[in-house]
Motif scaffolding. Sequence first.
Motif, PDB file in Angstrom:
ATOM      1  N   PHE A 162      39.053  31.982  30.402  1.00 12.58           N
ATOM      2  CA  PHE A 162      40.411  32.577  30.221  1.00 12.58           C
ATOM      3  C   PHE A 162      41.009  33.295  31.367  1.00 12.58           C
ATOM      4  CE2 PHE A 162      40.155  32.769  25.236  1.00 12.58           C
ATOM      5  CZ  PHE A 162      41.242  32.281  25.172  1.00 12.58           C
TER       6      PHE A 162
ATOM      7  N   SER B 157      44.894  37.152  30.111  1.00  8.08           N
ATOM      8  CA  SER B 157      44.494  36.964  28.775  1.00  8.08           C
ATOM      9  C   SER B 157      43.278  37.827  28.539  1.00  8.08           C
ATOM     10  CB  SER B 157      43.806  35.572  28.502  1.00  8.08           C
ATOM     11  OG  SER B 157      44.826  34.638  28.766  1.00  8.08           O
TER      12      SER B 157
ATOM     13  N   THR C 190      43.706  23.027  25.797  1.00  8.42           N
ATOM     14  CA  THR C 190      43.115  24.353  26.040  1.00  8.42           C
ATOM     15  C   THR C 190      41.870  23.937  26.647  1.00  8.42           C
ATOM     16  OG1 THR C 190      42.112  24.444  23.767  1.00  8.42           O
ATOM     17  CG2 THR C 190      44.403  25.550  24.255  1.00  8.42           C
TER      18      THR C 190
ATOM     19  N   THR D 175      46.933  28.726  30.416  1.00  9.35           N
ATOM     20  CA  THR D 175      45.610  28.724  29.780  1.00  9.35           C
ATOM     21  C   THR D 175      45.249  27.126  29.393  1.00  9.35           C
ATOM     22  OG1 THR D 175      46.819  28.796  27.560  1.00  9.35           O
ATOM     23  CG2 THR D 175      46.008  30.746  28.501  1.00  9.35           C
TER      24      THR D 175
END
Length: 692
Positions: free
Chosen positions: A205, A209, A650, A676
């Motif tokens: 991350f 985030s 992701t 991300t």
Amino acid sequence: TTNHLRHVDSLTISPSGAGNISHLNAVILGEALASEEDDLIFPSDEFSRQALVPSSAKYLEMYKRSVEDPAGFWSDIALRFHWKAKWGEPVYSENLDARKGTVKIEWFKGGITNICYNCLDRNVEAGNGSNVALYWEGNDPGSDCSLTYSQLLEKVCQLANYLKDIGVRRGDAVVIYLPMIMELPITMLACARIGAVHSVVFAGFSADSLAQRIMDCKPKVILTCNAVKRGSKVICLKDIADAAMVESAKNGVPVDVCVTYGNQSVLNRESTNWKEGRDIWWQDVVPKYPTTCHVEWVDAEDPLFLLYTSGSTGKPKGVLHTTGGYMVYTATTFKYAFDYKSTDIYWCTADCGWITGHSYVTYGPLLNGATVVIFEGAPNYPDSGRCWSIVDKYKVSIFYTAPTLVRSLMRDGNEFVTRYSRKSLRILGSVGEPINPSAWRWFFNVVGESKCPISDTWWQTETGGFMITPLPGAWPQKPGSATFPFFGVQPVIVDEKGVEIEGECSGYLCIKHSWPGAFRTLYGDHERYETTYFKPFAGYYFTGDGCSRDKDGYYWLTGRVDDVINVSGHRIGTAEVESALVSHPHCVEAAVVGFEHEVKGQGIYAFVTLVEGVPPSEELRKNLILTVRNQIGAFAAPDKIHWAPGLPKTRSGKIMRRILRKIASGQLDELGDTSTLADPSVVDQLIALSDC
Ligand code: 6R9
């Protein structure tokens, strides 16, 4: 074959899982199954004979008890763990209906226990202290180490003592931002030992985030590492953590202590950015502490951890799990879904930054005293055979991974697999998204050489553990179906109005009644918990997934319902279309989204990745559409095929459909946050290939 007949014979009833027990005795199979012989994969007699649940009859007997007498069923299992004091009555209490008051789930309330004690001390006291708890395989082949249960307990105690010393108390939040090194499970367990609430943030991350999560849970301390290698890349985690702490401090949430593990071989101390007074080297302090540490006994309903997961809005949801029910549930699901025996060596490729790494790298396996392989690196580094070299090296018998990895390894060719023996494998597992039948078959035939059952485990961050999963040896499998509900789980399929549909059908997947591993709230936002999960279909937990049940009672997950496309009144699961596309020998991966269509309401837009070396052509486009027409029906034929060298994913491998929907609808200026993504450049490539 006699094998086949034996199984059909034993398979005379099928659970509907609808919660109504009369259904359990309803469906007579026999003929129906025989006619679908090609779709059924039977476990060998040899496998079934040794399995914990050796037949469908045994499964049904246990399932029936689990839903008729949940308190008795789960109490019997819970008693096998260590409790300082037994829970009170009732064993569980629940209200899943927001109309009747606050939604509430409690299991084993009043029971006093500690999950770290049950993972470590209990196994050491049983005489298994010299068994290996964790094998660590580093990013670079040749770098490895291991910890026995006794050694792991000592490491955990040292860190627990240190954390207590710096003022971390029961109920305090601790943020963990670590890669897959031993220190990650060690930190989780140390928090659990002292009753602190861990919040692991996946080390992939971004600073933003991480800052968002720090601001939400306001940790006493954060634990990170200076740098890590992943494949051939070096990632300076500490710099990311620094940026996050600057951001959170600016917003009124300063972090007082940042414990940093020094990965000396990747980055030395002198080159690591440092803030005196806040930052502390792990190796300078932790090893000085005693190797035994008093256990903080907690209530079964005290929080164990927070794990943030993305919802439909921008703000991540802090899924909160408590101690007792989660402990009993993860241990039990692990044991049965993987037919776990003490001789097994278990490897789950998930990172501890996701729920799979919480429940099935750390807690579930250790509660069973298992030997677990953890892997720091990337599964295709230095080449696509890495997974199988690890399997051979540690004699892995249970291998649990995600369909996205299966598909990418499938694309790289069988040579990388067959080069290794894989003789030790006996069970394979899949999680994270529906596994399309062609990937399933490759996994089964090539990786497992047609002898390892595949546990296709359907569950969610919110559910804590497996919900719908095969029990290897108990049932014949259907490639792509997660099969039947786990003990105590009562899935129901409802229509738009929330009315339960019986028998063969498709609709929204909900769960009736609670199970011990269910999440108890969204941290700091119980209202969102109720609104998102319990209000859409009153009285049920709403999973957000679409699902169908076939005539034999098997469940087929069809993907998130936010991904359902309605074409001319036909509801089509994006996963169904994708599965059809990837069954074409030239297609390696596909992602399907809906787009606004003048006539049909919604049209089908397919992003297709071709096998390496196959050029896109008009003929291939037509062929792919024909494949879908043939497998699902003309109504499901894609309106548009978009050649995609790669798909936006992701870091946990989930395709970001939000971005694909924007590209499909030409809203290129509204792509939103792409930071991300595992590889943000994929998006530019896709845009460049628009309208080709
Ligand atoms: C464990 C995990 C949950 C969502 C879930 C569903 C999808 C997970 C699946 C599956 C089909 C499976 N999903 N496992 N779909 N078959 N075996 O992945 O948790 O990250 O919270 O994702 O993943 O759509 O709703 P999480």
